[in-house]
Design an enzyme around this catalytic site. Structure first.
Site, short mmCIF file in Angstrom:
data_model
loop_
_atom_site.label_atom_id
_atom_site.label_comp_id
_atom_site.label_asym_id
_atom_site.label_seq_id
_atom_site.Cartn_x
_atom_site.Cartn_y
_atom_site.Cartn_z
N HIS A 50 8.53 10.13 -19.16
CA HIS A 50 8.66 10.67 -16.95
C HIS A 50 10.02 10.41 -16.20
O HIS A 50 9.60 9.85 -15.24
CB HIS A 50 7.62 10.19 -16.27
N ASP A 106 2.64 6.30 -20.31
CA ASP A 106 2.05 6.81 -20.48
C ASP A 106 2.54 8.12 -21.20
O ASP A 106 3.49 8.22 -21.14
CB ASP A 106 1.23 7.91 -19.51
N GLU A 107 2.12 9.37 -22.00
CA GLU A 107 1.94 9.47 -22.68
C GLU A 107 4.24 9.94 -23.25
O GLU A 107 5.83 11.19 -22.50
CB GLU A 107 2.31 10.97 -21.67
N VAL A 108 4.34 8.57 -23.84
CA VAL A 108 5.63 8.56 -24.12
C VAL A 108 6.55 9.47 -25.28
O VAL A 108 5.45 9.27 -26.80
CB VAL A 108 6.64 7.18 -24.79
N ASP A 162 -3.21 4.68 -22.08
CA ASP A 162 -2.23 4.51 -23.21
C ASP A 162 -1.37 3.31 -23.94
O ASP A 162 -1.51 2.38 -24.91
CB ASP A 162 -0.64 5.96 -23.15
#
Length: 527
Positions: free
Chosen positions: A262, A322-324, A375
């Site tokens: 992000h 998160d969400e890497v 995460d």
């Protein structure tokens, strides 16, 4: 905003009288039981009911400090709160600067006493919000341990409520990267949060699309990473204004600088920060997450978080995690070589954990408690280095809460309260019936669930639709996080109260969407 002494909140005390408005009369109604208390939100933990009614008029109404109160006139938080709530209690009252004409009525006095003089401090994670409010003929007595409890009690008084004794992390996340939210929109949201007794503004201030936070240390981050370098940024003055406005309402401002993913907007103003992606053995010209293999990455993070820690006074900071997207790391030969050197092999979860460990240590050095998305808990083997985990993923959220608590870490629950997606208005009922502690575990484990959060992501939300999408649906989460769960387990009983509370929000200028067919006595006139 200039702060005035509490005594000016009463025309009798201040030497000012109202323009003729003889029909203005507010009845403070103490009804017979919890099931008949409408427009009260969130429902208090305990209620002592009465059938008495006491008339209030603005010409004969005062806030005052108790004799033994540690806070005295000049207390910025309580002086500002008394002024704010006087206007909310008597919205149609206007002053005239002419000769004083004393009211024949004896003033109704709300006497405020606090145990600690924390008037110049900021609300923190361990701030007590307990208070006791009792009302009798001619007076109300509000006692609290801190000024933050007194602010909650004033909101309660303004809604005709009685007593409460509870406190936790009750947050709302606003995303100002995907759509920029003007400062005045944020301030209006803080008002609505205070009306609902939320106490944490989780400011997801930057993300992939834009970097609106104006850093003094790294000015290129916003000048190159914001949607516009002048109109769509938050200056240091803007941030101070938000923090000050929130403080006076007992709301903490908790910033989030999410990484290593992000972060596309970060790379526009900071070269060599993001990982170059490769295709066919050569750079593709695109970039992925923050590059965890370079020492310069951590030097940058140390300087950035040193500034952020000084700008935002709260002891918590959200580090994301998160969400890497791992595909870019996988493609980069230098990252893979670094992993071999570190003994990570091809386990990219270890690389993620390594990066987050470094950033957590940096913020710990600046005396900040870090929050991470779940995460990080999932891929982080050394979980003892983590402090607070925010559960956000769909599925069995209680299973996730239990896993985190069982590991001895504090938990914030967010997954049931994602309000950014449009949907039927009656969604509020689903948000209302969440039971955050309904998992199998010890009392010690359940005590680690420190609260919850409503998340309003910005893909489809900007200043035009933020308020109606957020309110009154977020009010359901507010009551679940504030009130006694057993007393607020009935959606049917909650509905009329929430309808009335929605009308209160409209009366106070919050564009809360309707729950069903009907009307409010005072509709929103500025639409």
């Amino acid at each position: 905003m200039p702060v005035r002494d509490m005594s000016v909140m009463c025309a009798v005390c201040s030497g000012r009288r109202a323009r003729p408005n003889l029909n203005l009369l507010l009845l403070l109604i103490l009804l017979l039981g919890p099931h008949t208390v409408e427009g009260v939100w969130p429902l208090p933990q305990a209620i002592t009911s009465s059938t008495e009614r006491y008339p209030l008029t603005p010409q004969a109404f005062c806030f005052s400090y108790g004799r033994r109160s540690a806070a005295r006139p000049g207390c910025s938080v309580l002086d500002a709160a008394s002024e704010r709530y006087f206007s909310l209690i008597f919205p149609d009252y206007t002053y005239a600067n002419d000769v004083l004409r004393l009211s024949e009525n004896k003033p109704f006095t709300v006497e405020i006493s606090v145990d600690h003089d924390d008037c110049d401090s900021y609300p923190m994670e361990n701030s007590s919000e307990k208070y006791n409010l009792s009302v009798s003929a001619g007076r109300a007595s509000l006692n609290a341990e801190t000024v933050w409890g007194a602010v909650r009690g004033l909101e309660t008084f303004s809604q005709l409520v009685y007593q409460d004794d509870f406190g936790s992390f009750r947050g709302i996340l606003l995303d100002t990267s995907r759509h920029y939210l003007p400062v005045k929109t944020i301030l209006k949201s803080l008002d609505a949060m205070a009306y609902n007794k939320f106490n944490v503004f989780h400011w997801h201030i930057v993300d992939d699309p834009s970097f609106p936070y104006q850093s003094h240390t790294f000015p290129d981050l916003s000048s190159k990473g914001a949607f516009h370098p002048m109109t769509h940024i938050y200056t240091q003055s803007d941030v101070r204004r938000v923090i000050s406005y929130a403080r006076l309402r007992g709301i903490r401002v908790l910033p989030e600088f999410d990484s290593p993913g992000h972060t596309k907007s970060w790379g526009k103003g900071q070269s060599d920060l993001l990982t170059p992606c490769y295709k066919g053995g050569i750079p593709s010209g695109t970039f992925g997450p923050v590059n965890p293999a370079l020492p310069s990455t951590y030097q940058f993070m140390e300087r950035l978080f040193k500034e952020v820690s000084a700008v935002f006074p709260d002891s918590y900071i959200h580090l994301g995690g998160d969400e890497v997207d791992l595909s870019c790391w996988r493609s980069n030969p230098y990252v893979r070589a670094f992993m071999q050197k570190m003994g990570f092999g091809v386990d990219f979860a270890k690389l993620e954990a390594f990066y987050m460990e470094k950033v957590v240590n940096i913020t710990s050095f600046f005396n900040k408690t870090s929050i991470v998305w779940q995460d990080v808990f999932d891929y982080h083997e050394r979980r003892s280095s983590l402090s607070v985990v925010e559960v956000w993923k769909e599925g069995c959220y209680l299973c996730e809460v239990r896993r985190v608590a069982k590991a001895g870490l504090r938990v914030i629950l967010a997954s049931p309260w994602y309000l950014d997606q449009p949907g039927p208005t009656h969604n509020w009922a689903r948000y209302y019936t969440v039971w955050p502690l309904a998992f199998k575990g010890t009392e010690e484990q359940k005590s680690l669930v420190i609260g919850g959060e409503v998340c309003m992501w910005g893909e489809y939300v900007d200043a035009t639709n933020l308020a109606p999408r957020l309110w009154p649906r977020a009010s359901a989460a507010a009551e679940r996080l504030w009130s006694n769960e057993k007393q607020t387990s009935s959606v049917d009983k909650a509905f009329p109260r929430l309808q009335d509370f929605r009308c209160i929000l409209l009366r106070r200028g919050i564009q809360a969407e309707p729950l069903y067919v009907g009307h409010c006595k005072h509709e929103y006139h500025s639409v």
